[in-house]
Scaffold this motif. Structure first.
Motif, PDB file in Angstrom:
ATOM      1  N   ASP A 153       0.819  -1.209   0.000  1.00 44.33           N
ATOM      2  CA  ASP A 153       0.000   0.000   0.000  1.00 44.33           C
ATOM      3  C   ASP A 153       0.860   1.270   0.000  1.00 44.33           C
ATOM      4  N   LEU A 154       1.981   1.218   0.701  1.00 39.04           N
ATOM      5  CA  LEU A 154       2.880   2.382   0.720  1.00 39.04           C
ATOM      6  C   LEU A 154       3.425   2.695  -0.672  1.00 39.04           C
ATOM      7  N   SER A 155       3.673   1.649  -1.440  1.00 39.64           N
ATOM      8  CA  SER A 155       4.332   1.835  -2.739  1.00 39.64           C
ATOM      9  C   SER A 155       3.538   2.729  -3.684  1.00 39.64           C
ATOM     10  N   SER A 156       2.221   2.818  -3.467  1.00 43.71           N
ATOM     11  CA  SER A 156       1.384   3.606  -4.374  1.00 43.71           C
ATOM     12  C   SER A 156       1.237   5.059  -3.935  1.00 43.71           C
ATOM     13  N   CYS A 157       1.845   5.429  -2.795  1.00 47.20           N
ATOM     14  CA  CYS A 157       1.620   6.796  -2.312  1.00 47.20           C
ATOM     15  C   CYS A 157       2.891   7.495  -1.829  1.00 47.20           C
ATOM     16  N   ILE A 158       4.053   7.014  -2.270  1.00 46.88           N
ATOM     17  CA  ILE A 158       5.308   7.642  -1.839  1.00 46.88           C
ATOM     18  C   ILE A 158       6.069   8.227  -3.024  1.00 46.88           C
ATOM     19  N   THR A 159       6.769   9.314  -2.768  1.00 44.35           N
ATOM     20  CA  THR A 159       7.629   9.951  -3.765  1.00 44.35           C
ATOM     21  C   THR A 159       8.955  10.292  -3.091  1.00 44.35           C
ATOM     22  N   ARG A 160      10.033   9.868  -3.716  1.00 47.14           N
ATOM     23  CA  ARG A 160      11.368  10.118  -3.152  1.00 47.14           C
ATOM     24  C   ARG A 160      11.663  11.609  -3.168  1.00 47.14           C
ATOM     25  N   ILE A 161      12.218  12.135  -2.060  1.00 49.45           N
ATOM     26  CA  ILE A 161      12.593  13.551  -1.949  1.00 49.45           C
ATOM     27  C   ILE A 161      14.108  13.653  -1.929  1.00 49.45           C
ATOM     28  N   ASN A 162      14.657  14.520  -2.765  1.00 49.50           N
ATOM     29  CA  ASN A 162      16.099  14.708  -2.772  1.00 49.50           C
ATOM     30  C   ASN A 162      16.558  15.381  -1.482  1.00 49.50           C
ATOM     31  N   PRO A 163      17.778  15.098  -1.038  1.00 51.13           N
ATOM     32  CA  PRO A 163      18.290  15.752   0.178  1.00 51.13           C
ATOM     33  C   PRO A 163      18.210  17.262   0.072  1.00 51.13           C
ATOM     34  N   SER A 164      17.876  17.916   1.186  1.00 49.36           N
ATOM     35  CA  SER A 164      17.730  19.373   1.168  1.00 49.36           C
ATOM     36  C   SER A 164      19.071  20.081   1.118  1.00 49.36           C
ATOM     37  N   SER A 165      20.116  19.407   1.575  1.00 50.62           N
ATOM     38  CA  SER A 165      21.451  20.029   1.549  1.00 50.62           C
ATOM     39  C   SER A 165      22.514  18.977   1.750  1.00 50.62           C
ATOM     40  N   TYR A 166      23.727  19.347   1.373  1.00 50.28           N
ATOM     41  CA  TYR A 166      24.877  18.530   1.692  1.00 50.28           C
ATOM     42  C   TYR A 166      25.515  19.085   2.948  1.00 50.28           C
ATOM     43  N   VAL A 167      25.904  18.190   3.854  1.00 55.01           N
ATOM     44  CA  VAL A 167      26.571  18.638   5.061  1.00 55.01           C
ATOM     45  C   VAL A 167      27.978  19.059   4.672  1.00 55.01           C
ATOM     46  N   ASP A 168      28.350  20.292   4.995  1.00 53.06           N
ATOM     47  CA  ASP A 168      29.645  20.823   4.612  1.00 53.06           C
ATOM     48  C   ASP A 168      30.766  19.975   5.187  1.00 53.06           C
ATOM     49  N   ALA A 169      31.742  19.639   4.317  1.00 49.81           N
ATOM     50  CA  ALA A 169      32.853  18.790   4.748  1.00 49.81           C
ATOM     51  C   ALA A 169      33.614  19.412   5.910  1.00 49.81           C
ATOM     52  N   ASP A 170      33.810  20.745   5.874  1.00 50.90           N
ATOM     53  CA  ASP A 170      34.533  21.408   6.958  1.00 50.90           C
ATOM     54  C   ASP A 170      33.788  21.271   8.283  1.00 50.90           C
ATOM     55  N   ASP A 171      32.453  21.327   8.245  1.00 45.29           N
ATOM     56  CA  ASP A 171      31.661  21.164   9.463  1.00 45.29           C
ATOM     57  C   ASP A 171      31.809  19.750  10.024  1.00 45.29           C
ATOM     58  N   LEU A 172      31.830  18.766   9.122  1.00 45.06           N
ATOM     59  CA  LEU A 172      31.979  17.384   9.562  1.00 45.06           C
ATOM     60  C   LEU A 172      33.348  17.155  10.201  1.00 45.06           C
ATOM     61  N   ILE A 173      34.381  17.658   9.546  1.00 42.44           N
ATOM     62  CA  ILE A 173      35.742  17.481  10.066  1.00 42.44           C
ATOM     63  C   ILE A 173      35.895  18.209  11.392  1.00 42.44           C
ATOM     64  N   THR A 174      35.318  19.407  11.491  1.00 39.39           N
ATOM     65  CA  THR A 174      35.366  20.161  12.748  1.00 39.39           C
ATOM     66  C   THR A 174      34.698  19.380  13.868  1.00 39.39           C
ATOM     67  N   ALA A 175      33.577  18.746  13.562  1.00 35.29           N
ATOM     68  CA  ALA A 175      32.855  17.963  14.565  1.00 35.29           C
ATOM     69  C   ALA A 175      33.681  16.760  15.027  1.00 35.29           C
ATOM     70  N   VAL A 176      34.367  16.118  14.090  1.00 38.10           N
ATOM     71  CA  VAL A 176      35.204  14.963  14.436  1.00 38.10           C
ATOM     72  C   VAL A 176      36.385  15.398  15.294  1.00 38.10           C
ATOM     73  N   ILE A 177      37.024  16.501  14.909  1.00 34.94           N
ATOM     74  CA  ILE A 177      38.170  17.005  15.670  1.00 34.94           C
ATOM     75  C   ILE A 177      37.742  17.413  17.078  1.00 34.94           C
ATOM     76  N   PHE A 178      36.614  18.095  17.176  1.00 35.09           N
ATOM     77  CA  PHE A 178      36.111  18.509  18.490  1.00 35.09           C
ATOM     78  C   PHE A 178      35.854  17.283  19.369  1.00 35.09           C
ATOM     79  N   TYR A 179      35.291  16.236  18.770  1.00 32.71           N
ATOM     80  CA  TYR A 179      35.006  15.013  19.530  1.00 32.71           C
ATOM     81  C   TYR A 179      36.308  14.384  20.018  1.00 32.71           C
ATOM     82  N   MET A 180      37.320  14.336  19.163  1.00 34.35           N
ATOM     83  CA  MET A 180      38.608  13.768  19.568  1.00 34.35           C
ATOM     84  C   MET A 180      39.242  14.590  20.684  1.00 34.35           C
TER      85      MET A 180
END
Length: 272
Positions: free
Chosen positions: A150-177
């Motif tokens: 039943d789900l298959s007849s009423c769903i539409t894939r949505i593209n991601p709203s944004s890419y997570v900035d690589a610098d933000d990800l690396i900053t988060a990893v460094i902060f965690y370390m």
């Protein structure tokens, strides 16, 4: 409310098997570096949340939901205090084939043109769960297949709203370390912090920082050790080593000398 399903042994002979479901669940933050062992479908009842997978971020609002495949590293968490979801988790030998035929090809966020489909099926699962009867495993399997169909007849894939900035990800990893350098930290744990696979994190970190994640962690630990050696002259070198995440004093001494050109004792005497 979350309900775990205790299936009978014949679940292993069924093409689909229900593992768990949740009804009006106020969703807590989830970080899964290794993903789940089962497939999961979610539907947003109230509020807003975010879903991060493979360096992509999506916002999930009422009338939307998400499908998560097994063993996919991911993060999801509330953006508003009232983020509430229905969900069900399922598995079985034919899951992949069924989902492919039903155009549910991959992990991602989906829009529901008829939200009542998800809501009605979750209520049926709850009603079935409340019944005291034998043979529920097969009934769960039937309902799970009907749910997906039943789900298959009423769903539409949505593209991601944004890419997570690589610098933000690396900053988060460094902060965690920097916050946890004093204990053992694995690549799997660090990947889970930012919702990436271990392999992708290593590639992204090396490309951005020009060194590996573990090399950078070693730099943090040695830097902290230099400070502690001078600040606490009464502490033994092996104590400093342990405080900085080194279980072996001899390994600490070796790496310290490689980084500074002198042993910990010599460093302390020279600058203490």
């Amino acid at each position: 409310m979350i309900y775990q399903i205790h299936n009978s042994p014949d679940q292993y002979t069924l093409p689909l098997a229900l593992h768990l479901f949740g009804l009006n669940h106020r969703q807590e933050p989830i970080r899964r570096p290794h993903g789940m062992l089962c497939y999961q479908w979610f539907y947003c009842v109230n509020g807003r949340g975010e879903f991060i997978v493979n360096n992509q971020r999506s916002i999930i609002s009422e009338g939307q939901g998400l499908l998560i495949y097994p063993r996919v590293s991911h993060i999801y968490q509330a953006l508003t205090p009232d983020w509430t979801v229905h969900f069900f988790g399922f598995g079985g030998p034919l899951c992949q084939e069924v989902l492919t035929v039903l155009q549910m090809h991959e992990t991602g966020v989906y829009h529901f043109s008829r939200p009542e489909v998800f809501i009605d099926h979750i209520r049926r699962l709850h009603e079935l769960h409340q019944k005291k009867c034998s043979g529920k495993t097969r009934e769960y399997s039937k309902e799970c297949y009907a749910f997906l169909l039943d789900l298959s007849s009423c769903i539409t894939r949505i593209n991601p709203s944004s890419y997570v900035d690589a610098d933000d990800l690396i900053t988060a990893v460094i902060f965690y370390m920097e916050q946890h350098y004093g204990r053992d930290i694995s690549l799997d744990e660090l990947a889970g912090v930012v919702g990436l696979s271990k392999e992708y994190l290593c590639t992204l970190f090396k490309k951005t920082m020009k060194q590996t994640v573990m090399q950078y962690l070693l730099t943090i630990r040695i830097s902290q050790a230099r400070t502690l050696l001078i600040r606490f002259p009464e502490k033994k070198v092996q104590e400093i080593a342990k405080l900085c995440g080194f279980e072996s004093p001899s390994y600490f001494g070796k790496k310290f000398k490689q980084e500074t050109g002198m042993t910990p004792d010599a460093f302390r005497k020279k600058l203490g």
